[in-house]
Design a protein around this motif. Structure first.
Motif, short mmCIF file in Angstrom:
data_model
loop_
_atom_site.label_atom_id
_atom_site.label_comp_id
_atom_site.label_asym_id
_atom_site.label_seq_id
_atom_site.Cartn_x
_atom_site.Cartn_y
_atom_site.Cartn_z
N ILE A 116 118.92 94.03 46.55
CA ILE A 116 118.11 92.64 46.67
C ILE A 116 116.73 92.88 46.77
CG2 ILE A 116 117.90 90.84 48.37
CD1 ILE A 116 120.88 91.29 49.31
N SER A 117 116.27 93.99 47.51
CA SER A 117 114.73 94.38 47.56
C SER A 117 114.39 94.49 46.16
CB SER A 117 114.59 95.38 48.69
OG SER A 117 115.14 95.31 49.73
N ALA A 118 114.99 95.36 45.58
CA ALA A 118 114.55 95.62 44.11
C ALA A 118 114.30 94.18 43.25
CB ALA A 118 115.36 96.69 43.27
N PRO A 354 109.11 83.69 54.64
CA PRO A 354 109.96 83.10 55.67
C PRO A 354 111.35 84.07 55.77
CG PRO A 354 109.00 81.21 54.70
CD PRO A 354 109.05 82.59 53.77
N LEU A 355 111.90 84.28 54.73
CA LEU A 355 113.14 85.06 54.50
C LEU A 355 112.95 86.38 55.08
CD1 LEU A 355 116.07 84.42 54.03
CD2 LEU A 355 115.67 85.35 51.51
N ALA A 356 111.87 87.08 54.71
CA ALA A 356 111.59 88.35 55.21
C ALA A 356 111.41 88.36 56.65
CB ALA A 356 110.14 88.87 54.49
N ILE A 357 110.81 87.38 57.26
CA ILE A 357 110.49 87.37 58.73
C ILE A 357 111.74 87.24 59.44
CG2 ILE A 357 109.40 86.07 60.66
CD1 ILE A 357 107.57 87.83 59.09
N PHE A 358 112.39 86.29 59.18
CA PHE A 358 113.78 85.99 59.79
C PHE A 358 114.64 87.52 59.56
CE2 PHE A 358 112.81 81.59 59.54
CZ PHE A 358 113.45 81.19 60.73
N GLY A 359 114.57 87.90 58.43
CA GLY A 359 115.32 89.15 58.23
C GLY A 359 114.89 90.32 58.93
N ALA A 416 111.20 94.35 50.55
CA ALA A 416 112.10 95.14 51.53
C ALA A 416 112.80 94.68 52.77
CB ALA A 416 111.10 96.49 52.13
N LEU A 417 111.99 93.77 53.35
CA LEU A 417 112.36 92.94 54.51
C LEU A 417 113.47 91.89 54.13
CD1 LEU A 417 109.34 92.88 56.87
CD2 LEU A 417 111.51 94.38 57.21
N VAL A 418 113.32 91.34 53.01
CA VAL A 418 114.28 90.31 52.60
C VAL A 418 115.51 91.13 52.18
CG1 VAL A 418 114.99 88.86 50.58
CG2 VAL A 418 112.69 88.62 51.56
N GLY A 419 115.66 92.21 51.57
CA GLY A 419 116.80 92.99 51.12
C GLY A 419 117.74 93.49 52.33
N ILE A 420 116.61 94.05 53.40
CA ILE A 420 117.27 94.54 54.77
C ILE A 420 117.89 93.35 55.30
CG2 ILE A 420 116.56 95.74 56.88
CD1 ILE A 420 114.62 97.29 55.22
#
Length: 701
Positions: A116-118, A354-359, A416-420
């Motif tokens: 997902i991160s890639a 926003p998805l990265a922050i929630f992630g 990275a944070l979206v994937g994680i």
């Protein structure tokens, strides 16, 4: 060798990245002509190569460190100098970065998170745009990703050699984009300091040793250059005292933070004491470095707006006032909402923020994140978040000099944070309870932000309307169904997975479409950006690259009359036609730096060059000037005017030129359709003077 499903999936993502980065790359021409001219000069001698000289005779250097351009020059040497060969390293760096982020995230959080991160990084608009340009920013991104990999191992195992390697790599990055590389320093230092692999005392010792390595590697080239006598090297472009260290501290340092005054006061417009012929348009005043240009979105350089000033060279199509921040991101109103507003920045990077922050929040909850980082998952979470947050704060609040394409620095931590985070939110969703609401909530919030950005184009783009419909169906419907399933305690895990995947696809479609525009529409070489504004600009007939005939008559005139001159032309700044002449002829053009304000030569020294026949033709007027005004004033006084009919193309008054100079012109327009930029290529062209008669008179004495 068995070809697993995971290998197949990452291969597809890398193929997608390669298509976005390489497809139809030739439409970009030489991209940033200022840098391209420097690379051309660098291929002509090892001296030019080492000092990153702008011109073939090593008169003045590019105002950036060498490593990125060394790589481009080596590519040009290997494959022949062309637009494609100098863009190849950046495009390749983009694809490799996608592979590297996959590996780093997978190492700690599993293959799904890595994939997902890639994918998120591969389709981020600003990341794709910069991958198709020669600004070197994505070579820096690749370098910093490698530093992040080394740091992850160092924090996990407490290995000094990996920490030293990480900071040494950042030092290498410093030699690509100077202080921009240090944006990851908070992440590196805090992550290692909070790790528990070794005692605190040893961690501090390691960081002190790492700092020494960082500084030595960072400043090694600059110190070597400054130790070499000034007479044996080019003048350091954009410095105030011919010093790389001053350039690092001044123009490429404090000015980027909005601290202090301009290091090189702007020159431009009419030069002091010089009145161009009445037939020439002499508008186009200069400005101090770091001062945002006015008239963003207005037409420039002979009547055409260069695309890509953040958003294809124009304000978002739906922006009522047609304004915006232009090429200087720091000119946008500074606030926490800057990157979400209707301006030149938001549609390049913020789609998945926003998805990265929630992630991150979900992953922190799942990992029970505390100050003590006792495993690599926690360390990596801190690393990615401390890369993202300080960079986000900087781009949100700085009033210093930065361009929208610098936002590519945010692309890796967001991806990275979206994937994680998606994986973490899914795990919490399956567990039930209040934590299960984070996933659908995050998907909906991110979808709403995307609708906000798309709404800026709603009135003028049917594509935006279609994307809003697709987003609503895929993201919001799927998220609502996830909420219903959660309320009903539906145990169909397969169905829930499909809904999450569908919502995520809905969120990725718009940035992918934004990125894909770069394959069909040329960007501004100076301010690369992706998005619907490229389509809008193209439909209005705005050109983004200099046509092959734009300087043909000037070049033909200069080459035909060249005899023993060292410099085929003298002009104030490196921008515009100076770069074009170097690219097309390989001849040297004397300039006083990017802004035309470098104190590279005195009037007495210039007069000596004229008297011995190394200088003949001088272009007076246009942009640039500053400390060189006395030279141009003198040249206009003693020189003989060359009739414009002998050197100016018939199309000069309508041609468009995409050059770095458009970043620093403070236009004084009265009509949006009559904007011009200083410089001798368009309607604001200067006047060509011949100094041969003066030189001959001196020789007779």
């Amino acid at each position: 060798m068995k070809f697993s499903k995971e290998t197949f999936r990452i291969s597809l993502i890398l193929i997608l990245s390669a298509i976005l980065n390489f497809a139809n790359l030739g439409i970009e021409g030489y991209a940033n002509a200022y840098y391209a001219a420097g690379v051309k000069s660098m291929t002509m001698s090892w001296k030019n190569f080492f000092f990153v000289s702008f011109d073939p005779t090593s008169f003045v250097s590019i105002d950036k460190p060498p490593l990125g351009f060394w790589i481009q020059a080596l590519s040009a040497k290997q494959f022949g100098f062309s637009g494609w060969s100098i863009l190849l390293p950046e495009a390749l760096a983009g694809v490799i970065s996608v592979a590297v982020i996959y590996y780093i995230v997978k190492r700690s959080f599993g293959s799904i998170a890595g994939l997902i991160s890639a994918l998120c990084l591969a389709v981020t608009p600003v990341f794709v745009a910069v991958s198709r340009n020669n600004t070197c920013d994505n070579l820096l991104v690749l370098t910093l990703l490698l530093a992040s990999w080394a740091l992850s191992i160092a924090a996990e195992k407490g290995k000094l050699k990996y920490l030293l390697l990480s900071l040494a790599i950042v030092g290498i990055g410093f030699n690509i984009k100077m202080l921009q590389a240090y944006m990851v320093i908070p992440a590196i230092y805090l992550t290692y300091l909070l790790s528990t692999a070794v005692p605190m005392k040893k961690r501090l010792t390691h960081l002190i040793m790492g700092t020494v390595v960082l500084l030595v590697v960072s400043f090694s080239w600059a110190i070597v250059v400054d130790l070499i006598p000034a007479a044996s090297r080019p003048y350091v472009g954009s410095s105030t005292n011919n010093s790389e260290i001053e350039l690092i501290i001044g123009h490429n340092g404090l000015e980027r933070l909005g601290i202090g005054s301009s290091s090189t006061g702007g020159g431009g417009g009419n030069l002091t004491g010089i009145t161009p012929p009445a037939s020439e348009n002499s508008s186009g005043q200069g400005m101090e470095r770091g001062t945002p240009p006015t008239g963003f979105g207005q037409q420039m350089d002979g009547g055409a707006a260069p695309t890509g000033l953040g958003q294809g060279g124009q304000a978002p199509a739906g922006k009522a006032n047609g304004g915006g921040g232009g090429s200087m991101g720091g000119s946008e109103p500074s606030s926490i909402t800057r990157l979400f507003s209707n301006n030149s920045l938001s549609d390049q990077i913020i789609w998945l923020f926003p998805l990265a922050i929630f992630g991150f929040i979900a992953a922190a909850i799942k990992e029970k994140l505390k100050i003590a980082l006792d495993n690599r998952r926690k360390s990596d979470l801190i690393q990615w978040s401390m890369w993202l947050v300080p960079a986000f704060v900087y781009f949100s609040f700085t009033t210093g000099l930065f361009h929208p394409y610098y936002l590519t620095m945010l692309a890796p931590p967001i991806a990275a944070l979206v994937g994680i985070g998606v994986v973490a939110m899914w795990e919490l969703y399956k567990e039930g309870g209040w934590k299960s609401w984070i996933l659908p909530g995050a998907l909906i919030v991110d979808g709403l932000v995307q609708l906000l950005i798309l709404s800026y184009y709603y009135e003028t783009s049917s594509i935006a309307k279609i994307l809003m419909i697709i987003l609503s169906i895929l993201c919001f419907v799927s998220s609502i169904l996830l909420i219903i399933a959660n309320l009903k305690k539906n145990g169909n895990t397969r169905l829930k997975k499909i809904l999450v995947a569908t919502a995520l696809v809905g969120l990725l479609i718009t940035p992918t479409v934004w990125s894909a525009t770069t394959m069909f529409y040329p960007m501004s070489g100076t301010f690369p950006s992706a998005g619907l504004s490229l389509i809008s600009s193209s439909s209005k007939g705005n050109s983004t690259t200099t046509t092959s005939s734009s300087n043909s008559k000037l070049i033909e005139f200069l080459t035909r009359h060249k005899t023993t001159e060292k410099y085929i032309l003298v002009t104030s700044s490196t921008s515009g036609d100076a770069a074009d002449i170097i690219i097309k002829t390989g001849e040297s053009v004397m300039t006083w730096g990017f802004f035309g304000t470098d104190k590279a030569i005195t009037l007495a020294q210039f007069q000596e060059l004229v008297s011995i026949g190394e200088v003949r033709y001088v272009m007076v007027g246009g942009q640039g000037g500053g400390s060189s005004n006395d030279i141009m004033t003198w040249a206009a006084k003693v020189g003989t005017i060359v009739p414009a009919s002998e050197w100016k193309d018939a199309t000069d008054t309508t041609k468009t030129t995409d050059t770095a100079s458009t970043a620093i012109i403070n236009e004084k327009p009265t009509d949006a359709n009559s904007q011009q930029v200083g410089g001798f290529g368009g309607e604001n062209s200067g006047q060509l003077y011949d100094l041969k008669a003066y030189a001959d008179s001196i020789a007779k004495k």
